[in-house]
Design an enzyme around this catalytic site. Structure first.
Site, PDB file in Angstrom:
ATOM      1  N   LYS A 153     -37.698  -2.575 -14.419  1.00  0.00           N
ATOM      2  CA  LYS A 153     -37.497  -3.679 -13.471  1.00  0.00           C
ATOM      3  C   LYS A 153     -38.647  -3.741 -12.480  1.00  0.00           C
ATOM      4  O   LYS A 153     -39.200  -4.802 -12.204  1.00  0.00           O
ATOM      5  CB  LYS A 153     -36.195  -3.481 -12.689  1.00  0.00           C
ATOM      6  CG  LYS A 153     -34.952  -3.772 -13.483  1.00  0.00           C
ATOM      7  CD  LYS A 153     -33.752  -3.750 -12.543  1.00  0.00           C
ATOM      8  CE  LYS A 153     -32.460  -3.687 -13.306  1.00  0.00           C
ATOM      9  NZ  LYS A 153     -31.322  -3.367 -12.467  1.00  0.00           N
TER      10      LYS A 153
ATOM     11  N   GLU B 272     -26.429   5.250 -21.355  1.00  0.00           N
ATOM     12  CA  GLU B 272     -26.823   5.145 -19.949  1.00  0.00           C
ATOM     13  C   GLU B 272     -26.246   6.296 -19.117  1.00  0.00           C
ATOM     14  O   GLU B 272     -26.785   6.655 -18.073  1.00  0.00           O
ATOM     15  CB  GLU B 272     -26.358   3.790 -19.381  1.00  0.00           C
ATOM     16  CG  GLU B 272     -27.446   3.065 -18.606  1.00  0.00           C
ATOM     17  CD  GLU B 272     -27.097   1.617 -18.287  1.00  0.00           C
ATOM     18  OE1 GLU B 272     -27.752   0.728 -18.841  1.00  0.00           O
ATOM     19  OE2 GLU B 272     -26.182   1.370 -17.482  1.00  0.00           O
TER      20      GLU B 272
ATOM     21  N   HIS C 289     -25.759  -0.266 -47.542  1.00  0.00           N
ATOM     22  CA  HIS C 289     -26.787  -0.872 -48.405  1.00  0.00           C
ATOM     23  C   HIS C 289     -28.109  -1.042 -47.661  1.00  0.00           C
ATOM     24  O   HIS C 289     -28.992  -1.757 -48.114  1.00  0.00           O
ATOM     25  CB  HIS C 289     -26.277  -2.214 -48.942  1.00  0.00           C
ATOM     26  CG  HIS C 289     -25.025  -2.053 -49.751  1.00  0.00           C
ATOM     27  ND1 HIS C 289     -25.014  -2.013 -51.117  1.00  0.00           N
ATOM     28  CD2 HIS C 289     -23.722  -1.871 -49.367  1.00  0.00           C
ATOM     29  CE1 HIS C 289     -23.764  -1.833 -51.553  1.00  0.00           C
ATOM     30  NE2 HIS C 289     -22.970  -1.743 -50.506  1.00  0.00           N
TER      31      HIS C 289
END
Ligand code: PA5
Length: 418
Positions: free
Chosen positions: A405, A271, A292
C-alpha cells in the site's frame, strides 16, 4: 462434523495445541484485544432483527452491490456461493460484488449494467479508508446520485464500518445512510459472523439464525477440554506437519459450492500465520476438476505438501441410469448417484495421494447449508487462533499488508506518502 486423520499425530503437538487453546481461551495471548469474534455467535443473535430491518428495504431493489475487499468481502462471498444456486431463480435482488479489486473493465461493465436498474449498495470497510472499496463506492454513489438525487440515493445505501473512525463513518452519518458497526475487537478476516457477513446474508435471503446457531454449537463444542477437541486436533495435525517440513497446506473441495470457502480459508490462515519468516502457505484445489491439472503435481512433486479435505455426506444429485445400449460403457455405475461417485473419487484420490507421500485430514460435514457453514466458519477461526499461537505469531495483525500500500500510494502521489 467429524475429523478423519490419515496421518500420525504426535502427542507433543497435541499438548502444544492444548496450551495454545488455553492461551486463546484465557484471552491473554498476542493480539488479545482482537478476540471479540469468540463471542459473536451469541452477541449477534440479539441483533439479527435490526439487520433484517435494514435488509428489508434493500431487498425491494433489482440488485444490491456488496462493496468490500479481504475480510470485508470473502466471508459473505463464501457463504453466498456455498448456499445460492446459480441455476435457481431467487425472489430477492440480484447480488453483485464490487471493490474487491482494481479491475477497471469489471467496474465499467458493472456500472453499465446497473445504469438502467434500480440498485442499492452495501459498502463494507472497517477502516473506512481502503482504496479498492473506496474507489468502487465513489463510482456507485455517483451513479446513484445522478439517478435519484442525494436524498433518495442515500436510502439505497448501507454502510458497515467502525463506530467512530474513518471517512466511511463520516459519510454514513452526514449523508444519512443506514449503517451498522463492526466491533473494535473484531478484525476483518474474523468478521463474517458480525454485520459484515450477516447484513449481506439477510439481504440475500439466507438463514442468518441458522448460520449463527451452527457457529454457536461449534463454539460450545470447541470450549470443551480434551485431546479429541477438533480444533486442537486440526492445529496439532497441521503444526506437526509444518515442523516436519510440510510447508504447503492444500484445502481440497469436491463441491463447486466450496470454491469460496477455500478462498476465505486461505485469507484467514495466510494473513494470520504468514509473518516473522514463518507460516504454512495455504493453497486450494477443486477436485475432481483440478485432478486433471494439479493432480500430477500433487501425486509426484516435491513432498512438501499436505491436504485438508472437505467432504460432504449428503447432496441432491442426479442418478446414473441403466441404458440398453451401453455405448459409453457406464452401465456399471447404473443406480449410483453422481454424488456417490464423487465421494468414491474423494476416497480413491485420498488413498492414492497418501501412498504418494501426501498426508491428509478429512473434515466431514453432513450437508452444505447455513448451519454447517456457520460451524465451519467458527471452527476454522478458532483453529486458526490456536495454530498461530503454536507457531508463535500474533494471528490478529497483518503488518505485511501495508508494504504494497505504501509503495502504491507513493507511486500514485497520495498526499503524505512522498
Ligand atoms: O483481515 C483483514 O483485516 C483485512 O483483510 C481487511 O479485511 C481488508 O484489508 C479490508 O479492510 P477494511 O475492512 O478496513 O476495508
Amino acid at each position: 462434523m467429524q475429523l478423519e486423520l490419515n496421518s500420525e499425530l504426535s502427542n507433543e503437538w497435541i499438548q502444544k495445541s492444548k496450551s495454545a487453546k488455553a492461551e486463546l481461551e484465557g484471552r491473554n495471548g498476542a493480539g488479545k484485544e482482537f478476540l471479540g469474534w469468540l463471542d459473536l455467535p451469541e452477541k449477534e443473535s440479539t441483533r439479527v432483527q435490526d439487520y433484517l430491518h435494514i435488509a428489508a428495504r434493500l431487498q425491494q431493489l433489482d440488485a444490491v452491490v456488496m462493496v468490500g475487499i479481504g475480510g470485508s468481502y470473502l466471508g459473505f462471498k463464501c457463504l453466498y456461493e456455498a448456499i445460492h444456486s446459480p441455476f435457481k431463480n431467487s425472489t430477492g435482488p440480484q447480488i453483485l460484488f464490487a471493490g474487491h479489486s482494481l479491475d477497471g473493465q469489471y467496474h465499467k461493465d458493472l456500472l453499465d449494467y446497473l445504469a438502467d436498474r434500480d440498485f442499492g449498495v452495501v459498502v463494507i470497510s472497517k477502516s473506512g479508508t481502503t482504496t479498492e472499496p473506496a474507489i468502487a463506492f465513489r463510482l456507485l454513489w455517483s451513479l446513484l446520485q445522478n439517478k435519484h438525487g442525494g436524498k433518495e440515493a442515500a436510502q439505497r445505501v448501507c454502510a458497515i464500518t467502525d463506530g467512530n473512525r474513518g471517512t466511511l463513518r463520516q459519510s454514513a452519518d452526514s449523508l444519512g445512510f443506514a449503517s451498522a458497526v463492526i466491533p473494535d475487537d473484531v478484525g476483518g478476516r474474523f468478521s463474517v459472523l458480525s454485520p459484515v457477513g450477516l447484513i449481506p446474508a439477510a439481504i440475500a435471503g439466507l438463514d442468518v439464525y441458522s448460520l449463527l446457531q451452527g457457529a454457536l454449537e461449534m463454539s460450545d463444542l470447541l470450549k470443551r477440554p480434551g485431546d479429541d477437541n477438533p480444533a486442537v486436533l486440526y492445529s496439532a495435525y497441521r503444526s506437526g506437519l509444518y515442523a516436519s517440513g510440510k510447508k504447503i497446506e492444500i484445502m481440497v473441495y469436491y463441491q463447486a459450492a466450496f470454491q469460496y470457502l477455500a478462498e476465505w480459508w486461505k485469507q484467514l490462515f495466510g494473513e494470520s500465520e504468514g509473518k516473522n519468516g514463518k507460516g504454512i502457505f495455504p493453497a486450494s484445489a477443486g477436485f475432481t476438476t483440478d485432478l486433471h491439472s494439479l493432480g500430477q503435481w500433487i501425486q509426484e512433486s516435491e513432498r512438501t505438501i499436505f491436504q485438508t479435505i472437505l467432504d460432504v455426506e449428503q447432496s441432491e444429485s442426479p442418478v446414473i441410469e441403466q441404458q440398453e445400449n451401453d455405448g459409453d460403457g457406464l452401465n456399471y455405475l447404473a443406480g449410483r448417484s453422481m454424488h456417490d461417485v464423487n465421494r468414491v473419487a474423494l476416497q480413491a484420490t485420498q488413498k492414492a495421494h497418501n501412498a504418494g507421500g501426501v498426508p491428509s485430514l478429512r473434515i466431514v460435514i453432513p450437508e452444505v447449508d447455513e448451519f454447517n457453514v456457520g460451524r465451519l466458519f467458527y471452527f476454522f477461526e478458532y483453529a486458526c487462533g490456536i495454530s498461530a499461537y503454536c507457531l508463535g505469531v500474533n494471528p490478529f495483525d497483518q503488518p505485511g499488508v501495508e508494504a504494497y500500500k505504501n509503495t502504491m500510494f507513493q507511486m500514485l502521489g497520495k498526499p503524505g506518502h512522498s
